[in-house]
Scaffold this motif. Structure first.
Motif, PDB file in Angstrom:
ATOM      1  N   ALA A  94      24.165  36.557  31.304  1.00 16.97           N
ATOM      2  CA  ALA A  94      24.224  37.349  32.527  1.00 16.97           C
ATOM      3  C   ALA A  94      25.680  37.363  32.972  1.00 16.97           C
ATOM      4  N   VAL A  95      26.122  38.499  33.501  1.00 20.72           N
ATOM      5  CA  VAL A  95      27.500  38.608  33.976  1.00 20.72           C
ATOM      6  C   VAL A  95      27.524  39.054  35.430  1.00 20.72           C
ATOM      7  N   GLY A  99      33.844  43.639  40.895  1.00 16.39           N
ATOM      8  CA  GLY A  99      33.425  44.894  41.508  1.00 16.39           C
ATOM      9  C   GLY A  99      32.041  44.852  42.113  1.00 16.39           C
ATOM     10  N   MET A 100      31.210  43.941  41.656  1.00 18.55           N
ATOM     11  CA  MET A 100      29.846  43.849  42.173  1.00 18.55           C
ATOM     12  C   MET A 100      29.814  43.340  43.619  1.00 18.55           C
ATOM     13  N   PHE A 101      30.878  42.704  44.082  1.00 15.72           N
ATOM     14  CA  PHE A 101      30.923  42.272  45.484  1.00 15.72           C
ATOM     15  C   PHE A 101      30.936  43.471  46.427  1.00 15.72           C
ATOM     16  N   ALA A 116      33.401  49.353  32.295  1.00 17.31           N
ATOM     17  CA  ALA A 116      34.464  48.655  31.556  1.00 17.31           C
ATOM     18  C   ALA A 116      33.922  48.109  30.242  1.00 17.31           C
ATOM     19  N   PRO A 117      34.748  48.138  29.183  1.00 15.67           N
ATOM     20  CA  PRO A 117      34.328  47.461  27.946  1.00 15.67           C
ATOM     21  C   PRO A 117      34.239  45.949  28.188  1.00 15.67           C
ATOM     22  N   GLY A 118      33.439  45.271  27.367  1.00 12.51           N
ATOM     23  CA  GLY A 118      33.195  43.841  27.562  1.00 12.51           C
ATOM     24  C   GLY A 118      34.439  42.994  27.671  1.00 12.51           C
ATOM     25  N   LEU A 121      36.003  43.319  31.325  1.00 12.38           N
ATOM     26  CA  LEU A 121      35.235  43.037  32.536  1.00 12.38           C
ATOM     27  C   LEU A 121      36.017  42.050  33.401  1.00 12.38           C
ATOM     28  N   ASP A 122      36.063  42.306  34.704  1.00  8.46           N
ATOM     29  CA  ASP A 122      36.714  41.396  35.647  1.00  8.46           C
ATOM     30  C   ASP A 122      35.684  40.344  36.057  1.00  8.46           C
TER      31      ASP A 122
END
Length: 146
Positions: A94-95, A99-101, A116-118, A121-122
């Motif tokens: 799980a990631v 940006g999810m914030f 974003a490509p893997g 990912l930030d």
């Protein structure tokens, strides 16, 4: 042994659940990311969920994961390395990205990840479940969350 009797023998699980957080997160972010990532492991592995709880008064409570969740922290670079190790080893994970914030629902979260490509990912957190040794190799270099 009945259900309410505590077993005194130590339990050693063949598998491990690990959550790895980026070390520079605010406290509320750490808690939020850990909760989301643990839910991902739970959704992928429903067999890890124990039985529902009940207190002495008979009030029922929801079931929880049946084994401990190891919460670790490390640098942004370590998260990228751990992500690559998990992907290379074929371990589902799980990631949670920075940006999810800024999103408010699941579809928006998936869109942020899909943008974003893997390897770009930030990442602020990852979680995985697997054989102890395999998980240990993925999170090598992380330290226990304080």
């Amino acid at each position: 042994m009945n259900e309410t009797t505590l077993d005194e023998a130590p339990v050693r699980f063949d598998t491990k659940i690990a959550v790895l957080l980026r070390e520079d997160l605010a406290a509320w972010q750490r808690l939020n990311v850990t909760a989301f990532l643990a839910s991902g492991v739970t959704a992928a592995h429903p067999e890890l969920v124990g039985r529902p709880y009940a207190d002495a008064d008979g009030t029922g409570y929801l079931a929880l994961l049946g084994q401990p969740v190891l919460v670790l922290e490390g640098s942004a670079q370590l998260l990228r390395t751990a992500h690559r190790r998990a992907v290379d080893r074929g371990l589902p994970l799980a990631v949670f990205t920075a940006g999810m914030f800024g999103t408010g629902h699941d579809a928006a979260n998936r869109a942020v990840v899909a943008a974003a490509p893997g390897d770009r990912l930030d990442l602020v957190g990852i979680a995985l479940h697997g054989a102890r040794g395999r998980v240990d190799k993925v999170v090598k270099g992380a330290r226990l969350h304080p």
